[in-house]
Design an enzyme around this catalytic site. Sequence first.
Site, PDB file in Angstrom:
ATOM      1  CG  HIS A 127      -2.031   0.997   1.141  1.00 36.80           C
ATOM      2  ND1 HIS A 127      -3.022   0.915   0.190  1.00 36.80           N
ATOM      3  CD2 HIS A 127      -2.312   2.098   1.879  1.00 36.80           C
ATOM      4  CE1 HIS A 127      -3.878   1.910   0.360  1.00 36.80           C
ATOM      5  NE2 HIS A 127      -3.466   2.655   1.374  1.00 36.80           N
ATOM      6  CG  HIS A 152      -8.248   3.281   1.955  1.00 38.35           C
ATOM      7  ND1 HIS A 152      -8.291   4.370   1.114  1.00 38.35           N
ATOM      8  CD2 HIS A 152      -6.939   3.025   2.171  1.00 38.35           C
ATOM      9  CE1 HIS A 152      -7.054   4.757   0.834  1.00 38.35           C
ATOM     10  NE2 HIS A 152      -6.211   3.951   1.455  1.00 38.35           N
ATOM     11  CG  HIS A 156      -5.903   1.519   6.579  1.00 38.03           C
ATOM     12  ND1 HIS A 156      -4.599   1.493   6.986  1.00 38.03           N
ATOM     13  CD2 HIS A 156      -5.953   2.415   5.558  1.00 38.03           C
ATOM     14  CE1 HIS A 156      -3.896   2.339   6.241  1.00 38.03           C
ATOM     15  NE2 HIS A 156      -4.692   2.902   5.369  1.00 38.03           N
ATOM     16  CG  ASP A 162      -1.159   4.414   4.170  1.00 39.17           C
ATOM     17  OD1 ASP A 162      -1.426   5.198   3.244  1.00 39.17           O
ATOM     18  OD2 ASP A 162      -1.959   4.200   5.091  1.00 39.17           O
TER      19      ASP A 162
HETATM   20  C1  NGQ Z   1      -5.718   8.355   1.563  1.00 39.69           C
HETATM   21  N1  NGQ Z   1      -4.888   7.642   3.684  1.00 39.69           N
HETATM   22  O1  NGQ Z   1      -6.514   8.053   0.676  1.00 39.69           O
HETATM   23  O2  NGQ Z   1      -4.643   8.888   1.318  1.00 39.69           O
HETATM   24  C2  NGQ Z   1      -6.074   8.030   2.990  1.00 39.69           C
HETATM   25  C3  NGQ Z   1      -6.682   9.211   3.659  1.00 39.69           C
HETATM   26  C4  NGQ Z   1      -9.129   8.991   3.304  1.00 39.69           C
HETATM   27  C5  NGQ Z   1      -4.965   6.830   4.735  1.00 39.69           C
HETATM   28  N2  NGQ Z   1      -6.103   6.322   5.019  1.00 39.69           N
HETATM   29  C6  NGQ Z   1      -7.878   9.748   2.983  1.00 39.69           C
HETATM   30  N3  NGQ Z   1      -3.945   6.542   5.470  1.00 39.69           N
HETATM   31  O3  NGQ Z   1      -9.104   7.889   3.816  1.00 39.69           O
HETATM   32  O4  NGQ Z   1     -10.189   9.557   3.018  1.00 39.69           O
HETATM   33 ZN    ZN Z   2      -4.227   4.438   1.861  1.00 42.43          ZN
END
Ligand code: NGQ
Ligand code: ZN
Length: 464
Positions: A60, A242, A279, A330
């Site tokens: 990721h 996610h 996650h 990530d």
């Molecule tokens: C992302 N990152 O898409 O970059 C996400 C945050 C979201 C992480 N979850 C944004 N670590 O989940 O809306």
């Molecule tokens: Zn992510």
Amino acid sequence: MTANHMLFAEHAYLPEGWRRNVLLEWDDAGVLRAVTPDSVPLANVARATGPVMPGMPNLHSHAFQRAMAGLAEYRANATDNFWSWRDLMYRFAARITPEGLGAIARWLYIEMLKAGYTSVCEFHYVHHAADGSRYANAAELAGRVVDAAASTGIGMTMLPVLYQYSGFGARAPREDQRRFINTPQGLLELLAALRHARPEHAALRYGVAPHSLRAVSEASLRALLAGLDDAVSNTASPIHIHIAEQTGEVDDCLATTGARPVQWLLDRFDVDARWCLVHATHIDAAETAALAKSGAVAGLCLTTEANLGDGIFPAHAYLEAQGRFGVGSDSHIGVDWRAELRLLEYGQRLARRQRNVLASDAHSHVADRLFDAALAGGAQATGRATGALQAGCRADWLVLDPDHPSLAEHAPDKWLSGIVFCEHGETPVRDVYAGGRRVVEARRHADEDTAYAAYRAVVADLLA
Ligand code: NGQ
Ligand code: ZN
């Protein structure tokens, strides 16, 4: 087979464990053809300078976020959390240019290789120009990332992201999400354009990533999956999402659908070994058992999850249920699979006030169990044959420094423990081979100076 496609290792970590006098042989395509323990060293075959073990897949990555690592570690308001970090991250994403993204990704992938990640799954969601308008080439930004990977030697699984909504119940996207937004059809066209421009080969795979249950609807997820196999001409291409990172999204999902995110997904879709649930932090006992049974990979990004204050994944129960997992860097607050595995165990130790929580009857050494599992789960998530020193897999491996203080004078059955749990000085990873090419030698990548200079210039611009 020529001698420059052979390497002799006095010690190599094969699927059954450390073996002596292993001859590795691979072909021009960078695929292992034979792995032979207890062989006799031939005079014309190069010798590895230390123990050899498989390279780790990184399941990721959001490459652009590398350039903001370390810049959000201050209090902006008293209740700073994941969502306030995300606001900052969006402001950063708004400034990314195609050239800038290429330079960031190139440096990041060199950092990954040096850390012993030999492949990466890129969960790529910045698709459009800063004002939300379409680039002439829909795959402009995704193409920069694919090219960056190719130029460094790292194996890549490109996962263009479908992002449509700002929350459960198909809420309209926010203004600051405009660079991410596509319909399922538009995303499939982007993927087709990308595949056409850069045909798939052994180091490159394509899949898709519905961003999260917040960002797609049930109908759009179905439309995306229905078009996927045609778009990639591969019925086993990976699907990453996610899933349950924040308690806030679990609560929203419950409120709008009546089910928790993992349960909701498992109830409605054929979640199987193609899937990677990134996650899966907040899962109850029933979800833990069901996810383990599905054969999907839980994508764990421990350093980012700690950095963002997500919570602790129930690793003990999940591994007891034979659940599969891999690790990812990530947001790239750290780029080192050793730290991911260490933190996976340490979260459990801190929560349970015990030691060696993630050992098992079959694996008394925690590091060995986690390394084996993360190799297998990570490889599954990439959709590529990698993660083991065996015929048919990519020639992806690390050569350790036998004189490193975390290994020196230790018996082989303690090497992985030293590598994962000791945090002393420079990395014990000395050389790295990806697809049969030695891309890191004596802890250096051939292009690292130019890549770093370009990366620095991009950071300077972004912060100006
Ligand atoms: C992302 N990152 O898409 O970059 C996400 C945050 C979201 C992480 N979850 C944004 N670590 O989940 O809306
Ligand atoms: Zn992510």
